[in-house]
Design a protein around this motif. Structure first.
Motif, mmCIF file in Angstrom:
data_model
loop_
_atom_site.group_PDB
_atom_site.id
_atom_site.type_symbol
_atom_site.label_atom_id
_atom_site.label_comp_id
_atom_site.label_asym_id
_atom_site.label_seq_id
_atom_site.Cartn_x
_atom_site.Cartn_y
_atom_site.Cartn_z
ATOM 1 N N UNK A 172 4.056 2.373 1.762
ATOM 2 C CA UNK A 172 3.930 2.781 3.157
ATOM 3 C C UNK A 172 3.609 1.623 4.087
ATOM 4 N N UNK A 173 3.037 0.542 3.535
ATOM 5 C CA UNK A 173 2.611 -0.581 4.369
ATOM 6 C C UNK A 173 2.576 -1.847 3.518
ATOM 7 N N UNK A 174 2.933 -2.977 4.131
ATOM 8 C CA UNK A 174 2.889 -4.276 3.459
ATOM 9 C C UNK A 174 2.067 -5.227 4.307
ATOM 10 N N UNK A 175 1.070 -5.866 3.692
ATOM 11 C CA UNK A 175 0.274 -6.896 4.357
ATOM 12 C C UNK A 175 0.416 -8.192 3.574
ATOM 13 N N UNK A 190 0.831 -1.203 0.000
ATOM 14 C CA UNK A 190 0.000 0.000 0.000
ATOM 15 C C UNK A 190 0.866 1.255 0.000
ATOM 16 N N UNK A 191 0.356 2.305 -0.637
ATOM 17 C CA UNK A 191 0.994 3.619 -0.551
ATOM 18 C C UNK A 191 0.730 4.176 0.850
ATOM 19 N N UNK A 192 1.441 5.240 1.245
ATOM 20 C CA UNK A 192 1.143 5.868 2.536
ATOM 21 C C UNK A 192 -0.304 6.366 2.627
ATOM 22 N N UNK A 193 -0.938 6.646 1.469
ATOM 23 C CA UNK A 193 -2.329 7.113 1.459
ATOM 24 C C UNK A 193 -3.343 5.965 1.508
#
Length: 177
Positions: free
Chosen positions: A166-169, A128-131
């Motif tokens: 911004x995030x990895x799941x 995911x992007x930071x947004x």
């Protein structure tokens, strides 16, 4: 994935505590910048109770018309049934993103915390992007993971991402019986 090959992913949540639906048909539609349909991909998914499941379509060849937007929909109403579901005893640890600006690579470890061997584990990565928009997605399969064992996971992309991560799941899942 590349300029002519895309993956599409939708993240679905079933909040029902005891109801699930089997073989729910869906479609992904990819449109170009003029809102003209490039391609449509169909599939089915089982939605267990109280789960978040990524629906992943890979290797979508778009040719010279890059998608500007993707539309996901269920193409028929789910038939809800009482369903007992226990998530597999799998945990993900040590997620690491490397080479983001050249040939991105995500590595992680998948741990079987249960008391039995687990087979046919699919792991989907959502970046995911930071947004909060999905920047990239990929999938891998672990054929077999013994009790108490660790599998090394690797997800790669041949080109840099279009946005910062911004995030990895990571979402491990096993087939329902």
């Amino acid at each position: 994935v590349t300029e002519t090959v895309y993956n599409a992913t939708a993240l679905i949540e079933n909040r029902n505590s005891a109801a699930g639906a089997r073989n729910v048909p869906y479609s992904f539609k990819l449109y170009d910048s003029r809102n003209v349909l490039i391609l449509e991909e169909h599939g089915t998914i089982t939605l267990p109770p109280q789960t978040r499941i990524p629906i992943f379509a890979s290797g979508l060849v778009v040719g010279a018309r890059p998608p500007a937007r993707t539309f996901f929909q269920f193409t028929d109403e789910p038939i809800w049934e009482v369903m007992e579901y226990r998530a597999a005893p799998l945990t993900v640890q040590n997620i690491l993103l490397a080479s983001e600006m050249t040939a991105p690579r995500v590595t992680a470890e998948l741990v079987n915390t249960g008391v039995a061997t687990i087979r046919d584990i699919t792991v989907v990565a959502l970046l995911f992007s930071p947004e909060g928009s999905i920047v990239a997605t990929s999938r891998t399969v672990v054929d077999r993971l013994g009790k108490g064992r660790i599998a090394n996971l690797t997800f790669t992309w041949p080109e840099p991402f279009s946005a910062r991560v911004g995030k990895i799941d990571l979402f491990p899942s096993i087939p329902l019986e």
